[in-house]
Design a protein around this motif. Sequence first.
Motif, PDB file in Angstrom:
ATOM      1  N   LYS A 106       3.283  17.043  45.543  1.00 23.48           N
ATOM      2  CA  LYS A 106       2.541  16.171  46.468  1.00 23.48           C
ATOM      3  C   LYS A 106       1.126  16.666  46.788  1.00 23.48           C
ATOM      4  CE  LYS A 106       4.280  17.720  50.943  1.00 23.48           C
ATOM      5  NZ  LYS A 106       5.365  18.526  51.139  1.00 23.48           N
ATOM      6  N   SER A 161      -0.647  15.106  43.741  1.00 26.76           N
ATOM      7  CA  SER A 161      -0.947  14.175  44.838  1.00 26.76           C
ATOM      8  C   SER A 161      -0.043  12.948  44.773  1.00 26.76           C
ATOM      9  CB  SER A 161      -2.418  13.748  44.807  1.00 26.76           C
ATOM     10  OG  SER A 161      -3.253  14.870  44.755  1.00 26.76           O
ATOM     11  N   ASP A 162       1.201  13.141  44.425  1.00 26.40           N
ATOM     12  CA  ASP A 162       2.163  12.042  44.306  1.00 26.40           C
ATOM     13  C   ASP A 162       3.546  12.588  44.671  1.00 26.40           C
ATOM     14  OD1 ASP A 162       3.161   9.556  43.755  1.00 26.40           O
ATOM     15  OD2 ASP A 162       2.656   9.539  41.621  1.00 26.40           O
ATOM     16  N   THR A 163       4.466  11.718  45.047  1.00 24.08           N
ATOM     17  CA  THR A 163       5.821  12.171  45.390  1.00 24.08           C
ATOM     18  C   THR A 163       6.846  11.297  44.672  1.00 24.08           C
ATOM     19  OG1 THR A 163       5.786  10.737  47.322  1.00 24.08           O
ATOM     20  CG2 THR A 163       5.295  13.046  47.718  1.00 24.08           C
ATOM     21  N   THR A 166       7.684   7.355  41.079  1.00 24.05           N
ATOM     22  CA  THR A 166       6.897   8.038  42.113  1.00 24.05           C
ATOM     23  C   THR A 166       6.262   7.022  43.068  1.00 24.05           C
ATOM     24  OG1 THR A 166       4.744   7.989  41.023  1.00 24.05           O
ATOM     25  CG2 THR A 166       6.266   9.756  40.350  1.00 24.05           C
TER      26      THR A 166
END
Length: 287
Positions: free
Chosen positions: A178, A211-213, A228
Amino acid sequence: MKIIIIGGVAAGAKAAAKSKRELPDAEVHIYTKDNFVSYSSCGMPYYIAGDFQDWQKLIVRSVEEFEKSGIHIHTRQQVMKILSADKKIAVKDLEEEDWYFVEYDRLVIATGAEAFMPDFVNKNFKNLFKLRTLDDGIAIKSALKDVKHITIIGGGYIAVELIEAFIKNKKHVTLVEKSPFILSMFDEDISSLIQEYVLENSNGLLKIINSDTVTELIGDEYIKDVITSKGYGFDTDMVIISAGVKPVVDLAIEAGITIGPTGAIKVNSRMQTNIPDIYACGDCAEK
Ligand SMILES: Cc1cc2nc3c(=O)[nH]c(=O)nc-3n(C[C@H](O)[C@H](O)[C@H](O)COP(=O)(O)OP(=O)(O)OC[C@H]3O[C@@H](n4cnc5c(N)ncnc54)[C@H](O)[C@@H]3O)c2cc1C
Protein backbone atom coordinates in the motif's frame (compact mmCIF):
# COMPACT_ATOMS: atom_id res chain seq x y z
CA MET A 1 7.85 -23.02 43.31
CA LYS A 2 5.74 -23.87 40.25
CA ILE A 3 6.39 -21.67 37.22
CA ILE A 4 3.97 -21.90 34.31
CA ILE A 5 4.83 -20.37 30.94
CA ILE A 6 2.29 -19.84 28.18
CA GLY A 7 3.99 -20.07 24.76
CA GLY A 8 7.27 -21.80 23.96
CA VAL A 9 8.99 -20.19 21.00
CA ALA A 10 11.65 -17.49 21.54
CA ALA A 11 10.50 -15.78 24.73
CA GLY A 12 8.74 -18.71 26.44
CA ALA A 13 11.60 -21.15 25.88
CA LYS A 14 14.09 -18.59 27.13
CA ALA A 15 12.00 -17.80 30.21
CA ALA A 16 11.84 -21.54 31.01
CA ALA A 17 15.59 -22.09 30.60
CA LYS A 18 16.49 -19.04 32.68
CA SER A 19 13.98 -19.98 35.41
CA LYS A 20 15.49 -23.46 35.69
CA ARG A 21 19.05 -22.10 35.79
CA GLU A 22 18.24 -19.57 38.52
CA LEU A 23 15.89 -21.84 40.49
CA PRO A 24 16.99 -25.46 39.89
CA ASP A 25 14.36 -26.80 42.31
CA ALA A 26 11.48 -25.01 40.63
CA GLU A 27 8.89 -26.99 38.71
CA VAL A 28 8.80 -25.40 35.24
CA HIS A 29 6.13 -26.11 32.62
CA ILE A 30 5.55 -24.70 29.13
CA TYR A 31 2.02 -24.87 27.67
CA THR A 32 1.70 -24.22 23.95
CA LYS A 33 -1.15 -24.68 21.51
CA ASP A 34 1.36 -25.45 18.74
CA ASN A 35 3.10 -28.68 17.75
CA PHE A 36 6.59 -27.27 18.30
CA VAL A 37 8.60 -25.28 20.84
CA SER A 38 11.95 -23.50 20.69
CA TYR A 39 12.53 -23.06 16.97
CA SER A 40 14.10 -20.42 14.78
CA SER A 41 11.34 -18.46 13.05
CA CYS A 42 14.07 -16.35 11.47
CA GLY A 43 15.44 -19.39 9.63
CA MET A 44 12.13 -20.35 8.01
CA PRO A 45 12.58 -18.30 4.79
CA TYR A 46 15.90 -20.12 4.19
CA TYR A 47 14.21 -23.50 4.64
CA ILE A 48 11.50 -22.40 2.17
CA ALA A 49 14.24 -21.24 -0.23
CA GLY A 50 15.74 -24.74 -0.15
CA ASP A 51 19.04 -23.71 1.47
CA PHE A 52 18.57 -26.84 3.62
CA GLN A 53 15.99 -29.62 3.32
CA ASP A 54 15.37 -30.79 6.88
CA TRP A 55 13.05 -28.47 8.85
CA GLN A 56 14.22 -30.16 12.05
CA LYS A 57 17.39 -28.06 11.70
CA LEU A 58 15.20 -25.10 12.76
CA ILE A 59 14.54 -26.67 16.16
CA VAL A 60 16.83 -25.04 18.70
CA ARG A 61 16.06 -27.37 21.62
CA SER A 62 13.92 -30.50 21.34
CA VAL A 63 11.14 -31.52 23.73
CA GLU A 64 13.38 -34.39 24.92
CA GLU A 65 16.22 -31.97 25.69
CA PHE A 66 13.85 -29.75 27.67
CA GLU A 67 12.53 -32.75 29.61
CA LYS A 68 16.10 -33.86 30.37
CA SER A 69 16.81 -30.48 31.95
CA GLY A 70 13.63 -30.76 34.04
CA ILE A 71 11.40 -28.45 31.97
CA HIS A 72 8.05 -30.05 31.12
CA ILE A 73 6.58 -29.33 27.70
CA HIS A 74 2.87 -29.58 26.96
CA THR A 75 2.23 -29.19 23.22
CA ARG A 76 -1.25 -28.85 21.63
CA GLN A 77 -2.52 -27.45 24.95
CA GLN A 78 -4.22 -24.08 24.59
CA VAL A 79 -4.52 -21.86 27.64
CA MET A 80 -8.10 -20.56 27.56
CA LYS A 81 -8.27 -18.46 30.71
CA ILE A 82 -6.13 -17.00 33.48
CA LEU A 83 -7.85 -17.11 36.87
CA SER A 84 -5.48 -14.81 38.73
CA ALA A 85 -7.49 -14.69 41.99
CA ASP A 86 -7.08 -18.49 42.32
CA LYS A 87 -3.60 -18.54 40.68
CA LYS A 88 -4.79 -21.06 38.10
CA ILE A 89 -5.00 -21.37 34.33
CA ALA A 90 -7.70 -23.22 32.40
CA VAL A 91 -6.24 -25.34 29.61
CA LYS A 92 -7.89 -27.05 26.64
CA ASP A 93 -6.29 -30.23 25.34
CA LEU A 94 -6.54 -29.77 21.57
CA GLU A 95 -6.19 -33.54 20.96
CA GLU A 96 -8.77 -34.78 23.47
CA GLU A 97 -10.94 -31.63 23.42
CA ASP A 98 -11.23 -31.67 27.22
CA TRP A 99 -10.45 -28.88 29.72
CA TYR A 100 -8.48 -28.93 32.96
CA PHE A 101 -6.99 -26.51 35.49
CA VAL A 102 -3.34 -26.00 36.45
CA GLU A 103 -2.15 -24.05 39.48
CA TYR A 104 0.85 -21.73 39.41
CA ASP A 105 3.03 -19.74 41.80
CA ARG A 106 4.40 -17.58 38.98
CA LEU A 107 2.92 -17.23 35.50
CA VAL A 108 4.78 -15.99 32.42
CA ILE A 109 2.74 -14.92 29.40
CA ALA A 110 4.80 -15.42 26.22
CA THR A 111 1.94 -15.73 23.73
CA GLY A 112 3.80 -13.78 21.04
CA ALA A 113 2.14 -12.18 18.06
CA GLU A 114 0.01 -13.42 15.18
CA ALA A 115 -0.17 -12.49 11.53
CA PHE A 116 -2.66 -9.72 10.83
CA MET A 117 -5.47 -11.01 8.60
CA PRO A 118 -7.42 -8.35 6.63
CA ASP A 119 -11.23 -8.55 7.01
CA PHE A 120 -11.88 -9.56 3.40
CA VAL A 121 -9.83 -12.73 3.74
CA ASN A 122 -11.63 -16.08 3.84
CA LYS A 123 -9.17 -18.10 5.89
CA ASN A 124 -10.43 -21.40 4.45
CA PHE A 125 -8.81 -20.99 1.02
CA LYS A 126 -6.43 -23.93 0.54
CA ASN A 127 -3.76 -21.86 -1.23
CA LEU A 128 -3.74 -19.00 1.29
CA PHE A 129 -0.80 -18.88 3.70
CA LYS A 130 0.86 -16.75 6.35
CA LEU A 131 4.33 -17.25 7.77
CA ARG A 132 4.47 -17.13 11.55
CA THR A 133 4.79 -20.62 13.04
CA LEU A 134 6.91 -23.59 12.02
CA ASP A 135 3.73 -25.34 10.84
CA ASP A 136 3.17 -22.36 8.48
CA GLY A 137 6.73 -22.68 7.13
CA ILE A 138 6.39 -26.43 6.52
CA ALA A 139 3.02 -25.87 4.80
CA ILE A 140 4.39 -23.20 2.42
CA LYS A 141 7.41 -25.32 1.54
CA SER A 142 5.33 -28.38 0.71
CA ALA A 143 2.82 -26.38 -1.40
CA LEU A 144 5.56 -24.57 -3.32
CA LYS A 145 6.41 -27.29 -5.83
CA ASP A 146 2.94 -27.13 -7.45
CA VAL A 147 2.78 -23.35 -8.02
CA LYS A 148 4.08 -21.09 -10.75
CA HIS A 149 2.83 -17.70 -9.55
CA ILE A 150 2.71 -16.38 -5.98
CA THR A 151 1.06 -13.21 -4.69
CA ILE A 152 2.43 -11.57 -1.56
CA ILE A 153 0.19 -9.05 0.22
CA GLY A 154 2.33 -6.57 2.13
CA GLY A 155 5.97 -5.57 1.66
CA GLY A 156 7.66 -5.79 5.06
CA TYR A 157 10.70 -7.77 6.20
CA ILE A 158 9.14 -11.24 5.91
CA ALA A 159 7.77 -10.43 2.45
CA VAL A 160 11.22 -9.41 1.24
CA GLU A 161 12.75 -12.59 2.67
CA LEU A 162 10.08 -14.61 0.89
CA ILE A 163 10.68 -12.80 -2.43
CA GLU A 164 14.28 -13.97 -2.23
CA ALA A 165 13.20 -17.55 -1.41
CA PHE A 166 10.62 -17.70 -4.22
CA ILE A 167 12.83 -16.12 -6.88
CA LYS A 168 15.54 -18.64 -6.00
CA ASN A 169 12.93 -21.33 -6.79
CA LYS A 170 12.11 -19.64 -10.13
CA LYS A 171 8.57 -18.67 -9.13
CA HIS A 172 6.84 -15.62 -10.57
CA VAL A 173 5.91 -13.22 -7.76
CA THR A 174 3.53 -10.24 -7.63
CA LEU A 175 3.75 -8.19 -4.46
CA VAL A 176 1.07 -5.63 -3.56
CA GLU A 177 2.16 -2.92 -1.11
CA LYS A 178 0.00 0.00 0.00
CA SER A 179 2.98 2.37 0.42
CA PRO A 180 4.90 3.91 -2.48
CA PHE A 181 7.80 1.45 -1.81
CA ILE A 182 8.42 -1.85 -0.01
CA LEU A 183 10.02 -1.74 3.48
CA SER A 184 8.12 1.46 4.19
CA MET A 185 9.47 1.58 7.76
CA PHE A 186 12.51 3.27 6.18
CA ASP A 187 12.47 6.80 4.73
CA GLU A 188 11.49 6.88 1.08
CA ASP A 189 15.01 7.72 -0.13
CA ILE A 190 16.18 4.43 1.37
CA SER A 191 13.13 2.25 0.66
CA SER A 192 13.10 3.37 -3.00
CA LEU A 193 16.73 2.20 -3.36
CA ILE A 194 15.90 -1.13 -1.71
CA GLN A 195 12.94 -1.66 -4.03
CA GLU A 196 15.10 -0.84 -7.07
CA TYR A 197 17.76 -3.29 -5.87
CA VAL A 198 15.25 -6.07 -5.21
CA LEU A 199 13.67 -5.62 -8.67
CA GLU A 200 17.06 -5.55 -10.40
CA ASN A 201 18.01 -8.84 -8.73
CA SER A 202 14.80 -10.74 -9.41
CA ASN A 203 15.66 -12.07 -12.89
CA GLY A 204 12.48 -10.46 -14.24
CA LEU A 205 10.32 -12.76 -12.10
CA LEU A 206 9.07 -10.05 -9.69
CA LYS A 207 6.40 -7.41 -10.17
CA ILE A 208 5.69 -4.89 -7.41
CA ILE A 209 2.38 -2.99 -7.33
CA ASN A 210 2.80 0.03 -5.06
CA SER A 211 0.29 2.48 -3.55
CA ASP A 212 -2.49 -0.09 -3.96
CA THR A 213 -4.20 -2.69 -1.74
CA VAL A 214 -5.76 -6.08 -2.38
CA THR A 215 -9.52 -5.90 -1.87
CA GLU A 216 -10.72 -9.28 -3.08
CA LEU A 217 -9.49 -12.84 -3.46
CA ILE A 218 -11.64 -14.75 -5.92
CA GLY A 219 -12.08 -18.53 -6.06
CA ASP A 220 -13.91 -21.42 -4.43
CA GLU A 221 -11.64 -23.82 -2.58
CA TYR A 222 -8.55 -22.21 -4.12
CA ILE A 223 -7.88 -18.53 -4.85
CA LYS A 224 -7.61 -18.03 -8.61
CA ASP A 225 -7.70 -14.23 -9.03
CA VAL A 226 -6.57 -11.24 -7.05
CA ILE A 227 -8.28 -7.84 -7.34
CA THR A 228 -6.83 -4.57 -6.05
CA SER A 229 -8.52 -1.33 -5.02
CA LYS A 230 -7.41 0.34 -8.27
CA GLY A 231 -9.23 -2.36 -10.22
CA TYR A 232 -6.11 -4.27 -11.20
CA GLY A 233 -6.69 -8.05 -11.50
CA PHE A 234 -4.37 -11.01 -12.08
CA ASP A 235 -4.26 -14.83 -11.84
CA THR A 236 -2.36 -16.53 -9.07
CA ASP A 237 -1.66 -20.01 -7.67
CA MET A 238 -0.78 -19.07 -4.08
CA VAL A 239 -1.33 -16.06 -1.80
CA ILE A 240 0.80 -15.13 1.21
CA ILE A 241 -0.57 -12.57 3.67
CA SER A 242 2.33 -10.62 5.10
CA ALA A 243 0.54 -7.51 6.29
CA GLY A 244 2.07 -7.17 9.74
CA VAL A 245 1.56 -8.76 13.14
CA LYS A 246 -0.43 -7.99 16.26
CA PRO A 247 0.36 -9.06 19.82
CA VAL A 248 -1.70 -11.96 21.22
CA VAL A 249 -3.25 -10.40 24.30
CA ASP A 250 -6.83 -11.75 24.60
CA LEU A 251 -6.01 -13.89 27.65
CA ALA A 252 -4.31 -10.97 29.33
CA ILE A 253 -7.16 -8.54 28.63
CA GLU A 254 -9.72 -10.99 30.00
CA ALA A 255 -7.60 -11.39 33.14
CA GLY A 256 -7.56 -7.62 33.73
CA ILE A 257 -3.91 -7.16 32.78
CA THR A 258 -3.03 -3.65 31.62
CA ILE A 259 -2.33 -3.17 27.93
CA GLY A 260 0.08 -0.43 26.79
CA PRO A 261 -0.14 2.09 23.95
CA THR A 262 1.13 -0.31 21.25
CA GLY A 263 -1.54 -2.89 22.13
CA ALA A 264 0.87 -5.25 23.91
CA ILE A 265 0.98 -6.22 27.60
CA LYS A 266 2.45 -3.40 29.66
CA VAL A 267 5.36 -4.57 31.85
CA ASN A 268 7.84 -2.82 34.14
CA SER A 269 11.62 -3.18 34.00
CA ARG A 270 11.29 -6.56 35.78
CA MET A 271 8.80 -7.81 33.15
CA GLN A 272 6.01 -7.75 35.75
CA THR A 273 2.45 -6.98 34.74
CA ASN A 274 0.05 -5.08 36.98
CA ILE A 275 -1.16 -8.40 38.48
CA PRO A 276 1.08 -9.95 41.18
CA ASP A 277 3.09 -13.01 40.10
CA ILE A 278 2.17 -12.60 36.43
CA TYR A 279 4.97 -11.66 34.04
CA ALA A 280 5.03 -11.15 30.26
CA CYS A 281 7.84 -11.20 27.69
CA GLY A 282 8.51 -11.37 23.94
CA ASP A 283 6.30 -10.08 21.14
CA CYS A 284 3.21 -9.90 23.41
CA ALA A 285 4.88 -7.46 25.83
CA GLU A 286 5.92 -3.80 25.73
CA LYS A 287 7.97 -1.47 27.91
C1 LIG B 1 9.64 -15.57 8.98
C2 LIG B 1 10.09 -14.82 10.17
C3 LIG B 1 11.36 -14.27 10.20
C4 LIG B 1 11.80 -13.55 11.30
N1 LIG B 1 13.05 -13.04 11.28
C5 LIG B 1 13.51 -12.37 12.35
C6 LIG B 1 14.83 -11.85 12.39
O1 LIG B 1 15.59 -12.04 11.43
N2 LIG B 1 15.22 -11.17 13.50
C7 LIG B 1 14.37 -10.99 14.58
O2 LIG B 1 14.77 -10.38 15.57
N3 LIG B 1 13.12 -11.46 14.56
C8 LIG B 1 12.67 -12.14 13.49
N4 LIG B 1 11.40 -12.62 13.49
C9 LIG B 1 10.54 -12.34 14.65
C10 LIG B 1 10.76 -13.35 15.76
O3 LIG B 1 10.58 -14.65 15.27
C11 LIG B 1 9.74 -13.06 16.87
O4 LIG B 1 10.04 -11.80 17.40
C12 LIG B 1 9.80 -14.13 17.94
O5 LIG B 1 9.40 -15.38 17.44
C13 LIG B 1 8.86 -13.74 19.09
O6 LIG B 1 8.91 -14.77 20.03
P1 LIG B 1 7.78 -14.95 21.10
O7 LIG B 1 8.18 -16.14 21.89
O8 LIG B 1 7.52 -13.68 21.81
O9 LIG B 1 6.43 -15.23 20.29
P2 LIG B 1 5.98 -16.32 19.17
O10 LIG B 1 7.17 -16.74 18.36
O11 LIG B 1 4.85 -15.68 18.50
O12 LIG B 1 5.50 -17.53 20.04
C14 LIG B 1 4.34 -17.49 20.83
C15 LIG B 1 3.85 -18.90 21.06
O13 LIG B 1 2.77 -18.85 22.01
C16 LIG B 1 1.72 -19.71 21.57
N5 LIG B 1 0.45 -19.29 22.15
C17 LIG B 1 -0.22 -18.14 21.92
N6 LIG B 1 -1.37 -18.11 22.63
C18 LIG B 1 -1.43 -19.27 23.33
C19 LIG B 1 -2.37 -19.84 24.23
N7 LIG B 1 -3.49 -19.21 24.57
N8 LIG B 1 -2.11 -21.06 24.76
C20 LIG B 1 -0.97 -21.75 24.41
N9 LIG B 1 -0.05 -21.26 23.56
C21 LIG B 1 -0.27 -20.03 23.01
C22 LIG B 1 1.75 -19.51 20.05
O14 LIG B 1 1.04 -20.52 19.39
C23 LIG B 1 3.26 -19.54 19.80
O15 LIG B 1 3.74 -20.88 19.68
C24 LIG B 1 10.95 -13.37 12.42
C25 LIG B 1 9.66 -13.92 12.41
C26 LIG B 1 9.24 -14.65 11.31
C27 LIG B 1 7.86 -15.25 11.32
